[in-house]
Design a protein around this motif. Structure first.
Motif, PDB file in Angstrom:
ATOM      1  N   VAL A  42       0.862  -1.179   0.000  1.00 37.26           N
ATOM      2  CA  VAL A  42       0.000   0.000   0.000  1.00 37.26           C
ATOM      3  C   VAL A  42       0.903   1.235   0.000  1.00 37.26           C
ATOM      4  CG1 VAL A  42      -1.791   1.253   1.263  1.00 37.26           C
ATOM      5  CG2 VAL A  42      -1.785  -1.244   1.282  1.00 37.26           C
ATOM      6  N   THR A  45       2.564   4.286   3.200  1.00 41.15           N
ATOM      7  CA  THR A  45       2.397   3.734   4.546  1.00 41.15           C
ATOM      8  C   THR A  45       3.776   3.637   5.189  1.00 41.15           C
ATOM      9  OG1 THR A  45       2.517   1.462   3.704  1.00 41.15           O
ATOM     10  CG2 THR A  45       0.314   2.403   3.995  1.00 41.15           C
ATOM     11  N   GLY A  51       1.874  -4.381   3.943  1.00 41.54           N
ATOM     12  CA  GLY A  51       0.812  -4.268   2.951  1.00 41.54           C
ATOM     13  C   GLY A  51      -0.477  -4.824   3.518  1.00 41.54           C
ATOM     14  N   PRO A  61      -4.572  -5.400   7.176  1.00 41.20           N
ATOM     15  CA  PRO A  61      -3.223  -4.826   7.116  1.00 41.20           C
ATOM     16  C   PRO A  61      -2.220  -5.754   7.821  1.00 41.20           C
ATOM     17  CG  PRO A  61      -4.638  -3.543   8.589  1.00 41.20           C
ATOM     18  CD  PRO A  61      -5.478  -4.632   8.015  1.00 41.20           C
TER      19      PRO A  61
END
Length: 147
Positions: A42, A45, A51, A61
């Motif tokens: 992602v 972040t 991810g 997550p």
């Protein structure tokens, strides 16, 4: 007349990062999976967020605990696992080197570490559990993801 003392015993799942053992409350664990799932990165972040995964239709997550604890990265092994936990309606996964065992501890076998330091970096540590001749660091999951 014999008096009995009611001591609360709790179960903790013990996992390893490097050669250190950590424990988390078993009541917060929903499942443990092998680390062969596809993890989608992602953007934007923190580095320790590996991810997200799709587990049974739910997007979860994944946090790499080695990076979260500033440990050097290593390649995954056949023992690498993702521990899926749930607390306060939050579901999250933690990548660990190895899941070791389940232990039972009562309050008198968990030493409070705030006696030793007022360092905020240990805010996510609930205490140190004494098991046989070993020390297991008991984690507060809620603080670990909000630090």
């Amino acid at each position: 007349m014999e008096t009995s003392v009611n001591i609360d015993k709790k179960q903790f799942l013990v996992f390893k990062l490097d050669n250190q053992e950590y424990g988390i409350d078993i009541n917060k664990i929903t499942t443990i999976i092998e680390k062969d799932m596809m993890i989608a990165r992602v953007p934007d972040t923190p580095e320790f967020v590996k991810g997200v995964i799709n587990l049974r239709g739910e997007i979860i997550p994944i946090i790499e605990l080695r990076k979260r604890f500033n440990l050097p990265s290593i390649d995954d092994t056949e023992n690498t696992r993702i521990i899926i936990v749930k607390f306060d309606d939050v579901i999250i996964g933690f990548i660990v080197d190895e899941v070791a065992e389940v232990i039972m501890l009562d309050d008198e076998n968990i030493e409070n570490l705030t006696n030793f330091s007022n360092d905020l970096s240990i805010d996510y540590i609930a205490g140190a559990g004494k098991v046989d001749n070993r020390i297991v660091t008991i984690l507060k999951l809620e603080k670990l993801i909000t630090m």
